[in-house]
Design a protein around this motif. Structure first.
Motif, PDB file in Angstrom:
ATOM      1  N   VAL A  43      -2.939  -4.140  -4.306  1.00 51.56           N
ATOM      2  CA  VAL A  43      -2.264  -4.394  -3.035  1.00 51.56           C
ATOM      3  C   VAL A  43      -3.212  -5.016  -2.009  1.00 51.56           C
ATOM      4  O   VAL A  43      -4.329  -4.537  -1.801  1.00 51.56           O
ATOM      5  CB  VAL A  43      -1.702  -3.077  -2.459  1.00 51.56           C
ATOM      6  CG1 VAL A  43      -0.947  -3.339  -1.162  1.00 51.56           C
ATOM      7  CG2 VAL A  43      -0.783  -2.395  -3.480  1.00 51.56           C
ATOM      8  N   PHE A  48      -8.142  -6.050   4.431  1.00 49.27           N
ATOM      9  CA  PHE A  48      -8.594  -5.329   3.227  1.00 49.27           C
ATOM     10  C   PHE A  48     -10.062  -5.639   2.932  1.00 49.27           C
ATOM     11  O   PHE A  48     -10.601  -6.669   3.362  1.00 49.27           O
ATOM     12  CB  PHE A  48      -7.725  -5.710   2.024  1.00 49.27           C
ATOM     13  CG  PHE A  48      -7.941  -7.122   1.536  1.00 49.27           C
ATOM     14  CD1 PHE A  48      -8.898  -7.412   0.566  1.00 49.27           C
ATOM     15  CD2 PHE A  48      -7.187  -8.173   2.049  1.00 49.27           C
ATOM     16  CE1 PHE A  48      -9.104  -8.716   0.124  1.00 49.27           C
ATOM     17  CE2 PHE A  48      -7.379  -9.474   1.607  1.00 49.27           C
ATOM     18  CZ  PHE A  48      -8.342  -9.751   0.650  1.00 49.27           C
ATOM     19  N   SER A  77       1.411  -8.109  -2.159  1.00 53.18           N
ATOM     20  CA  SER A  77       1.416  -7.611  -0.790  1.00 53.18           C
ATOM     21  C   SER A  77       2.799  -7.031  -0.511  1.00 53.18           C
ATOM     22  O   SER A  77       3.751  -7.279  -1.270  1.00 53.18           O
ATOM     23  CB  SER A  77       1.096  -8.724   0.213  1.00 53.18           C
ATOM     24  OG  SER A  77       2.219  -9.552   0.428  1.00 53.18           O
ATOM     25  N   LEU A  99       4.910  -6.273  -3.705  1.00 54.15           N
ATOM     26  CA  LEU A  99       4.642  -4.986  -4.355  1.00 54.15           C
ATOM     27  C   LEU A  99       5.953  -4.396  -4.877  1.00 54.15           C
ATOM     28  O   LEU A  99       6.935  -4.284  -4.150  1.00 54.15           O
ATOM     29  CB  LEU A  99       3.999  -4.024  -3.342  1.00 54.15           C
ATOM     30  CG  LEU A  99       3.889  -2.555  -3.762  1.00 54.15           C
ATOM     31  CD1 LEU A  99       2.973  -2.407  -4.972  1.00 54.15           C
ATOM     32  CD2 LEU A  99       3.377  -1.716  -2.590  1.00 54.15           C
ATOM     33  N   VAL A 109      -4.685   0.622  -4.478  1.00 56.38           N
ATOM     34  CA  VAL A 109      -4.726   0.393  -3.026  1.00 56.38           C
ATOM     35  C   VAL A 109      -6.187   0.378  -2.566  1.00 56.38           C
ATOM     36  O   VAL A 109      -6.888   1.385  -2.705  1.00 56.38           O
ATOM     37  CB  VAL A 109      -3.955   1.496  -2.270  1.00 56.38           C
ATOM     38  CG1 VAL A 109      -3.970   1.213  -0.765  1.00 56.38           C
ATOM     39  CG2 VAL A 109      -2.528   1.608  -2.787  1.00 56.38           C
ATOM     40  N   LEU A 136       3.865  -0.082   4.349  1.00 57.75           N
ATOM     41  CA  LEU A 136       3.226  -0.109   3.025  1.00 57.75           C
ATOM     42  C   LEU A 136       3.223   1.267   2.367  1.00 57.75           C
ATOM     43  O   LEU A 136       3.518   1.405   1.173  1.00 57.75           O
ATOM     44  CB  LEU A 136       1.790  -0.642   3.161  1.00 57.75           C
ATOM     45  CG  LEU A 136       0.931  -0.616   1.892  1.00 57.75           C
ATOM     46  CD1 LEU A 136       1.585  -1.414   0.774  1.00 57.75           C
ATOM     47  CD2 LEU A 136      -0.467  -1.162   2.200  1.00 57.75           C
ATOM     48  N   THR A 137       2.890   2.298   3.146  1.00 53.61           N
ATOM     49  CA  THR A 137       2.806   3.639   2.553  1.00 53.61           C
ATOM     50  C   THR A 137       4.167   4.162   2.097  1.00 53.61           C
ATOM     51  O   THR A 137       4.251   4.987   1.194  1.00 53.61           O
ATOM     52  CB  THR A 137       2.181   4.630   3.554  1.00 53.61           C
ATOM     53  OG1 THR A 137       2.859   4.531   4.812  1.00 53.61           O
ATOM     54  CG2 THR A 137       0.700   4.337   3.757  1.00 53.61           C
ATOM     55  N   ILE A 140       4.444   2.963  -1.334  1.00 50.62           N
ATOM     56  CA  ILE A 140       3.593   3.749  -2.221  1.00 50.62           C
ATOM     57  C   ILE A 140       4.239   5.104  -2.488  1.00 50.62           C
ATOM     58  O   ILE A 140       4.137   5.652  -3.591  1.00 50.62           O
ATOM     59  CB  ILE A 140       2.183   3.933  -1.616  1.00 50.62           C
ATOM     60  CG1 ILE A 140       1.533   2.570  -1.373  1.00 50.62           C
ATOM     61  CG2 ILE A 140       1.315   4.772  -2.544  1.00 50.62           C
ATOM     62  CD1 ILE A 140       1.329   1.729  -2.611  1.00 50.62           C
ATOM     63  N   VAL A 151      -0.964   5.736  -9.321  1.00 48.48           N
ATOM     64  CA  VAL A 151      -1.487   5.184  -8.063  1.00 48.48           C
ATOM     65  C   VAL A 151      -2.992   5.440  -8.020  1.00 48.48           C
ATOM     66  O   VAL A 151      -3.442   6.574  -8.199  1.00 48.48           O
ATOM     67  CB  VAL A 151      -0.803   5.825  -6.842  1.00 48.48           C
ATOM     68  CG1 VAL A 151      -1.454   5.331  -5.554  1.00 48.48           C
ATOM     69  CG2 VAL A 151       0.691   5.512  -6.829  1.00 48.48           C
ATOM     70  N   THR A 153      -6.745   4.488  -5.834  1.00 51.32           N
ATOM     71  CA  THR A 153      -7.287   4.005  -4.568  1.00 51.32           C
ATOM     72  C   THR A 153      -8.777   3.766  -4.694  1.00 51.32           C
ATOM     73  O   THR A 153      -9.439   4.349  -5.554  1.00 51.32           O
ATOM     74  CB  THR A 153      -7.049   5.006  -3.418  1.00 51.32           C
ATOM     75  OG1 THR A 153      -7.817   6.198  -3.669  1.00 51.32           O
ATOM     76  CG2 THR A 153      -5.575   5.371  -3.289  1.00 51.32           C
ATOM     77  N   GLY A 157      -8.757   3.369   0.774  1.00 50.70           N
ATOM     78  CA  GLY A 157      -7.376   3.349   0.311  1.00 50.70           C
ATOM     79  C   GLY A 157      -6.761   4.736   0.304  1.00 50.70           C
ATOM     80  O   GLY A 157      -5.574   4.908   0.617  1.00 50.70           O
ATOM     81  N   LEU A 161      -3.334   6.284   2.481  1.00 50.54           N
ATOM     82  CA  LEU A 161      -2.229   7.098   1.958  1.00 50.54           C
ATOM     83  C   LEU A 161      -2.170   8.458   2.663  1.00 50.54           C
ATOM     84  O   LEU A 161      -1.084   8.969   2.945  1.00 50.54           O
ATOM     85  CB  LEU A 161      -2.396   7.307   0.454  1.00 50.54           C
ATOM     86  CG  LEU A 161      -2.504   6.048  -0.416  1.00 50.54           C
ATOM     87  CD1 LEU A 161      -2.398   6.405  -1.885  1.00 50.54           C
ATOM     88  CD2 LEU A 161      -1.450   5.020  -0.046  1.00 50.54           C
TER      89      LEU A 161
END
Length: 274
Positions: A43, A48, A77, A99, A109, A136-137, A140, A151, A153, A157, A161
């Motif tokens: 992502v 980032f 994205s 995504l 992430v 975004l979250t 997720i 998932v 990270t 990242g 979350l």
């Protein structure tokens, strides 16, 4: 002598019966590995961290090459195909698709790149908060609800979350600078390079841990031979033991020491002389 010879013949007969079964099992496992397909979505969001993304991307891409396409990887994205700027005025990367939290496989992430603290526009906490505000979250969260998705990270990242309560009561790690913030957000911080709370949640520490997160997932999904080949290509060996929420719990000597000290302080002073 006849008894010994009889035993040898019996053993030989058993081995001739077992061997085909073992070979069949091995062939079946090998075919299953060949037929396995794993898709990785990495992502991107504004700000980032480049290394959080590129280290895992190259690892997964190399694993795909050595496995004959058993693993595929793409940059995504929330908004879909677009050019996404990295942090610290770094170069942008092209997200190829939106995504998809319902697609089986792995969603990784990354963290953000910027000032480690503060409320400025280019601070990591602010960049992560802005990414959360995009929704975004929530995507997720949908991925967490999908049993076919892992998932992962890297670095901040996990903080991203945690900001939305997705890591509440879950074991995780982030950059050492953010471990207190991770705990404050309800997660259970673990001092390890890579942490697996359960097979569907894997987190990595600082930026370079992205290599280790990706190599661990390659090993887990495709096997050690592919992971070893990638390590050989990169001239890099996976670092650290992957901490998992299983097995024996080590004694916390610091906690015991604190309890002993508190107990000693509560004891009344002795009458040394009368």
């Amino acid at each position: 002598m006849k008894k010994i010879w009889g035993l040898i013949m019996s053993l030989a007969l058993v081995l001739t019966l077992v061997a085909p079964v073992a070979n069949a099992d091995a062939a079946e496992n090998k075919n299953a590995s060949k037929n396995k397909k794993v898709h990785v979505q990495i992502v991107l969001f504004d700000g980032f961290d480049l290394l959080d993304v590129l280290a895992p991307y190259e690892t997964f891409a190399a694993a795909g090459m050595y496995s004959g396409g058993a693993l595929t990887v793409e940059l995504v994205s929330l908004e879909g195909k677009r050019s996404v700027p990295s942090g610290m005025n770094g170069p942008a990367l092209e997200a190829k698709a939106a995504l998809d939290p319902n697609r089986p496989g792995i969603i990784l992430v990354p963290g953000a790149s910027g000032k480690p603290a503060g409320n400025s526009k280019d601070s990591i906490p602010n960049i992560l908060w802005q990414a959360k505000q995009t929704g975004l979250t929530k995507k997720i969260k949908q991925a967490f609800d999908n049993k076919d998705v892992t998932v992962a990270t890297v670095c901040g990242g996990s903080l991203l979350l945690a900001m939305d309560g997705l890591l509440k009561d879950k074991h995780a790690v982030t950059n050492q600078l953010g471990m207190d913030a991770l705990a404050a957000a309800g997660a259970i911080p673990v001092n390890a390079r890579v942490v697996e709370d359960n097979p569907r949640l894997v987190s990595g520490g600082g930026v370079t841990s992205g290599l280790d997160v990706a190599l661990y997932l390659v090993d887990r999904e495709l096997g050690p031979q592919i992971a070893n080949e990638v390590e050989t290509l990169f001239q890099y060996e996976k670092r650290g033991t992957v901490w998992k929420a299983e097995g024996m719990t080590p004694i916390d000597f610091k906690a015991n020491q604190g309890a002993s000290k508190a107990s000693a302080e509560k004891q009344p002073a002795s009458n040394i002389a009368k």
